[in-house]
Scaffold this motif. Sequence first.
Motif, mmCIF file in Angstrom:
data_model
loop_
_atom_site.group_PDB
_atom_site.id
_atom_site.type_symbol
_atom_site.label_atom_id
_atom_site.label_comp_id
_atom_site.label_asym_id
_atom_site.label_seq_id
_atom_site.Cartn_x
_atom_site.Cartn_y
_atom_site.Cartn_z
ATOM 1 N N ALA A 113 0.834 -1.205 0.000
ATOM 2 C CA ALA A 113 0.000 0.000 0.000
ATOM 3 C C ALA A 113 0.866 1.253 0.000
ATOM 4 C CB ALA A 113 -0.925 0.011 1.215
ATOM 5 N N GLN A 114 0.454 2.228 -0.771
ATOM 6 C CA GLN A 114 1.170 3.492 -0.827
ATOM 7 C C GLN A 114 0.786 4.367 0.355
ATOM 8 O OE1 GLN A 114 0.960 5.277 -4.825
ATOM 9 N NE2 GLN A 114 0.336 3.262 -5.618
ATOM 10 N N MET A 115 1.586 5.416 0.572
ATOM 11 C CA MET A 115 1.332 6.278 1.727
ATOM 12 C C MET A 115 -0.036 6.936 1.665
ATOM 13 S SD MET A 115 3.747 9.599 1.104
ATOM 14 C CE MET A 115 3.667 10.617 -0.360
ATOM 15 N N ILE A 116 -0.623 7.057 0.457
ATOM 16 C CA ILE A 116 -1.943 7.688 0.364
ATOM 17 C C ILE A 116 -3.036 6.836 0.995
ATOM 18 C CG2 ILE A 116 -1.369 9.093 -1.650
ATOM 19 C CD1 ILE A 116 -2.755 6.982 -3.388
ATOM 20 N N ALA A 117 -2.714 5.591 1.361
ATOM 21 C CA ALA A 117 -3.682 4.782 2.104
ATOM 22 C C ALA A 117 -3.887 5.333 3.514
ATOM 23 C CB ALA A 117 -3.245 3.323 2.150
ATOM 24 N N TRP A 118 -2.917 6.130 4.015
ATOM 25 C CA TRP A 118 -3.201 7.002 5.164
ATOM 26 C C TRP A 118 -3.956 8.187 4.566
ATOM 27 C CZ3 TRP A 118 -2.485 5.124 9.825
ATOM 28 C CH2 TRP A 118 -1.429 4.241 10.090
ATOM 29 N N HIS A 119 -5.256 8.193 4.679
ATOM 30 C CA HIS A 119 -6.084 9.170 3.984
ATOM 31 C C HIS A 119 -5.647 10.600 4.301
ATOM 32 C CE1 HIS A 119 -9.674 11.258 2.547
ATOM 33 N NE2 HIS A 119 -10.040 10.135 1.955
ATOM 34 N N ASP A 120 -5.701 11.467 3.291
ATOM 35 C CA ASP A 120 -5.322 12.867 3.478
ATOM 36 C C ASP A 120 -6.061 13.493 4.656
ATOM 37 O OD1 ASP A 120 -4.338 12.089 1.006
ATOM 38 O OD2 ASP A 120 -4.896 13.934 -0.026
ATOM 39 N N ASP A 121 -7.367 13.265 4.724
ATOM 40 C CA ASP A 121 -8.162 13.883 5.790
ATOM 41 C C ASP A 121 -7.779 13.325 7.163
ATOM 42 O OD1 ASP A 121 -9.471 15.352 3.875
ATOM 43 O OD2 ASP A 121 -11.246 14.060 3.818
ATOM 44 N N PHE A 122 -7.469 12.042 7.233
ATOM 45 C CA PHE A 122 -7.021 11.440 8.495
ATOM 46 C C PHE A 122 -5.757 12.157 8.972
ATOM 47 C CE2 PHE A 122 -4.580 8.454 11.004
ATOM 48 C CZ PHE A 122 -5.507 7.777 11.783
ATOM 49 N N CYS A 123 -4.817 12.371 8.048
ATOM 50 C CA CYS A 123 -3.560 13.041 8.400
ATOM 51 C C CYS A 123 -3.805 14.483 8.827
ATOM 52 C CB CYS A 123 -2.593 12.999 7.210
ATOM 53 S SG CYS A 123 -2.060 11.346 6.736
ATOM 54 N N ARG A 124 -4.705 15.163 8.120
ATOM 55 C CA ARG A 124 -4.992 16.563 8.455
ATOM 56 C C ARG A 124 -5.624 16.686 9.840
ATOM 57 N NH1 ARG A 124 -7.146 16.669 2.920
ATOM 58 N NH2 ARG A 124 -5.541 17.529 1.545
ATOM 59 N N GLY B 172 6.902 -5.070 -6.888
ATOM 60 C CA GLY B 172 7.446 -4.916 -5.540
ATOM 61 C C GLY B 172 6.791 -5.795 -4.501
ATOM 62 N N LEU B 173 5.606 -6.333 -4.814
ATOM 63 C CA LEU B 173 4.855 -7.088 -3.816
ATOM 64 C C LEU B 173 5.602 -8.316 -3.326
ATOM 65 C CD1 LEU B 173 1.268 -6.931 -5.384
ATOM 66 C CD2 LEU B 173 2.136 -5.620 -3.436
ATOM 67 N N ALA B 174 6.194 -9.073 -4.231
ATOM 68 C CA ALA B 174 6.855 -10.315 -3.837
ATOM 69 C C ALA B 174 8.047 -10.033 -2.927
ATOM 70 C CB ALA B 174 7.303 -11.088 -5.073
ATOM 71 N N ARG B 175 8.787 -8.971 -3.202
ATOM 72 C CA ARG B 175 9.952 -8.650 -2.366
ATOM 73 C C ARG B 175 9.517 -8.191 -0.979
ATOM 74 N NH1 ARG B 175 11.682 -6.936 -7.660
ATOM 75 N NH2 ARG B 175 10.843 -4.831 -7.346
ATOM 76 N N GLN B 176 8.458 -7.380 -0.913
ATOM 77 C CA GLN B 176 7.934 -6.988 0.397
ATOM 78 C C GLN B 176 7.400 -8.199 1.154
ATOM 79 O OE1 GLN B 176 5.057 -3.825 0.364
ATOM 80 N NE2 GLN B 176 6.572 -2.266 -0.146
ATOM 81 N N LEU B 177 6.693 -9.080 0.443
ATOM 82 C CA LEU B 177 6.143 -10.277 1.083
ATOM 83 C C LEU B 177 7.260 -11.140 1.662
ATOM 84 C CD1 LEU B 177 3.622 -12.035 1.656
ATOM 85 C CD2 LEU B 177 4.076 -13.196 -0.516
ATOM 86 N N ALA B 178 8.341 -11.286 0.928
ATOM 87 C CA ALA B 178 9.464 -12.084 1.426
ATOM 88 C C ALA B 178 10.044 -11.472 2.692
ATOM 89 C CB ALA B 178 10.533 -12.206 0.342
ATOM 90 N N ALA B 179 10.218 -10.155 2.703
ATOM 91 C CA ALA B 179 10.753 -9.483 3.892
ATOM 92 C C ALA B 179 9.850 -9.687 5.092
ATOM 93 C CB ALA B 179 10.937 -7.999 3.606
ATOM 94 N N MET B 180 8.546 -9.592 4.872
ATOM 95 C CA MET B 180 7.577 -9.737 5.961
ATOM 96 C C MET B 180 7.503 -11.179 6.444
ATOM 97 S SD MET B 180 3.541 -8.625 5.936
ATOM 98 C CE MET B 180 3.226 -9.455 4.384
ATOM 99 N N THR B 181 7.424 -12.117 5.516
ATOM 100 C CA THR B 181 7.219 -13.526 5.851
ATOM 101 C C THR B 181 8.418 -14.127 6.567
ATOM 102 O OG1 THR B 181 5.792 -13.764 3.911
ATOM 103 C CG2 THR B 181 6.645 -15.787 4.883
ATOM 104 N N LEU B 182 9.616 -13.715 6.180
ATOM 105 C CA LEU B 182 10.836 -14.318 6.709
ATOM 106 C C LEU B 182 11.454 -13.513 7.843
ATOM 107 C CD1 LEU B 182 12.393 -15.448 3.306
ATOM 108 C CD2 LEU B 182 11.125 -16.847 4.952
#
Length: 293
Positions: free
Chosen positions: A33-44, A213-223
């Motif tokens: 997920a990109q940083m915009i998944a932290w909603h703009d209004d939530f951040c404000r 990028g998903l597979a590389r992030q998944l590997a970092a998280m899983t292992l």
Amino acid sequence: MPNVAVSPEVSVEYETFGDPSHPPVLLVMGFGAQMIAWHDDFCRVLAQRGRYVIRYDNRDCGLSTKFHDHPVDMGQFIAKVSSGDIPSALGMLVYTLRDMAGDGLGLLTALGIERAHVVGTSMGGMIAQTMAVTQPERVLSLTSMMSSTGEPEYGQSSPEARAVLSSPKPSDREGYITAAERELAWASKRYGDPATVRELAARSYDRAYYPAGLARQLAAMTLAGSRADALRQLRIPTLVVHGLDDTLIDPSGGRRTAELVRGSELLLIPDMGHDRPRQLWPQIIDALESHTG
């Protein structure tokens, strides 16, 4: 939005909200997920409560550094892990969760911030925990949201959620947006909203569509392994937030985190899944304001 080098290998895209003289709160996003998944209004709104809010793209996501030269096949990786062939899975690892934690801390350094309140959600909670246990002197407080400890017996996904997570998404824009509605499998049963899911999917696709990028992030998280022993030693003020509707990371992950961290506060939220519905923002932001005060 600015981009800054946080190490010789990685630059991250970030955005800030609020007054830099206020207490800094670093928001760490989850898997894929990109940083915009932290909603703009939530951040404000959080910034209006007197916090200097910083959100950023993890490596291999959004507009931060991509590791194009190190392809990892997600299907092969999942097959290796599922069969118990961990040595082969480790051979596919490009970077670690600790490296990802270093990116966030490196961003703080680049911004001239010595210590910050760190708030992580899902995989971002795992990254935030890693920041806290590896460099506690940099973390004023930890908030671990809808996350877990790395112990396999806690925080497991339901079969339906696991199937959605591992299924490939279409590469065309409309197909990608439509397929995002599958994620309602782990959303709030009461507040889950197809329109909201589709809106974020559209913004994410247009901003930086990057499935590699998903597979590389998944590997970092899983292992990453268990953080249980390190969390037992943690002496940083810790808030654990988990939705009782969460089927992607079962609430046992949050309960276990709070159990391990001495003196932590556990906030279990009814009608919240693996999401942050706008209807529940007041409760979440009130808790963050109190915890980071």
